[in-house]
Design an enzyme around this catalytic site. Structure first.
Site, short mmCIF file in Angstrom:
data_model
loop_
_atom_site.label_atom_id
_atom_site.label_comp_id
_atom_site.label_asym_id
_atom_site.label_seq_id
_atom_site.Cartn_x
_atom_site.Cartn_y
_atom_site.Cartn_z
N CYS A 121 0.84 -1.20 0.00
CA CYS A 121 0.00 0.00 0.00
C CYS A 121 0.88 1.26 0.00
O CYS A 121 1.70 1.46 0.90
CB CYS A 121 -0.91 0.00 1.22
N CYS A 133 0.44 3.34 3.24
CA CYS A 133 1.10 2.70 4.38
C CYS A 133 2.60 2.96 4.33
O CYS A 133 3.22 3.25 5.35
CB CYS A 133 0.82 1.20 4.40
N ASP A 143 -0.68 16.59 -1.81
CA ASP A 143 -0.97 15.72 -2.95
C ASP A 143 0.05 16.01 -4.05
O ASP A 143 0.38 17.17 -4.30
CB ASP A 143 -2.39 15.99 -3.46
N HIS A 188 -3.94 0.64 8.37
CA HIS A 188 -4.55 0.41 7.06
C HIS A 188 -6.06 0.19 7.18
O HIS A 188 -6.52 -0.69 7.89
CB HIS A 188 -3.92 -0.78 6.35
N ASN A 220 -13.16 9.42 -1.45
CA ASN A 220 -13.66 8.52 -2.48
C ASN A 220 -13.63 7.09 -1.96
O ASN A 220 -12.75 6.73 -1.19
CB ASN A 220 -12.78 8.63 -3.74
N GLY A 232 -14.12 6.74 -7.56
CA GLY A 232 -12.95 7.54 -7.89
C GLY A 232 -11.73 7.29 -7.02
O GLY A 232 -10.74 8.00 -7.12
N HIS A 266 -6.54 2.87 0.36
CA HIS A 266 -6.28 3.20 1.76
C HIS A 266 -7.11 4.44 2.04
O HIS A 266 -7.02 5.42 1.29
CB HIS A 266 -4.78 3.50 1.97
N HIS A 302 -8.42 7.85 2.77
CA HIS A 302 -7.75 9.15 2.84
C HIS A 302 -8.77 10.24 2.54
O HIS A 302 -9.71 10.04 1.79
CB HIS A 302 -6.56 9.25 1.89
N HIS A 348 -9.16 13.98 1.00
CA HIS A 348 -8.59 15.09 0.25
C HIS A 348 -9.08 16.36 0.94
O HIS A 348 -10.29 16.53 1.14
CB HIS A 348 -9.09 15.09 -1.20
#
Length: 122
Positions: free
Chosen positions: A5, A8, A31, A47, A91, A97, A102, A104, A106
């Site tokens: 990952c 990770c 990003d 995770h 997402n 999308g 993992h 997350h 945005h």
């Protein structure tokens, strides 16, 4: 930790990232392909595949993660309220999308080129 990952590996400092926040539970970083002037990713260090994998025992750490979002947005350049603000996007799955498996968030902020209204002065 999932050994294949990407997030990770970033959380365990095996892959470099431009980190803006880190504690025992979470890491936040820029990003690499930003969609806004402020575009951070907030990731739990343990995770979790996506929001679809959240269970009844995940409420406490997920609440702590959510509480970090405004702080990180404003500390990293999102314009202040009421004229400014930020967006948080999570997402889930391919059709949702999600590109990295993992969980997350945005965190996006700053002036938007597609926004017809004038951006607030910084």
């Amino acid at each position: 930790m999932s050994h294949d990952c990407l997030f990770c590996k970033i959380a365990h400092h095996e892959i470099p990232a431009k980190v803006v926040f880190e504690d025992d539970e979470f890491i936040a970083f820029h990003d690499i392909n930003p969609a806004a002037p402020v575009h951070l990713l907030l990731v739990p260090k343990h995770h979790v595949g996506s929001l679809a994998d959240i269970g009844t025992n995940d409420g406490a750490w997920l609440a702590r993660m959510m509480q970090l979002v405004p702080r990180l947005a404003f500390e990293n350049g999102a314009n202040p309220l009421p004229a400014g603000g930020f967006r948080m996007v999570a997402n889930a799955g391919l059709e949702g999308g999600q590109e990295v498996d993992h969980l997350h968030f945005h965190i996006l902020g700053g002036a938007r080129p597609w926004n017809k209204r004038a951006a607030p002065a910084a």
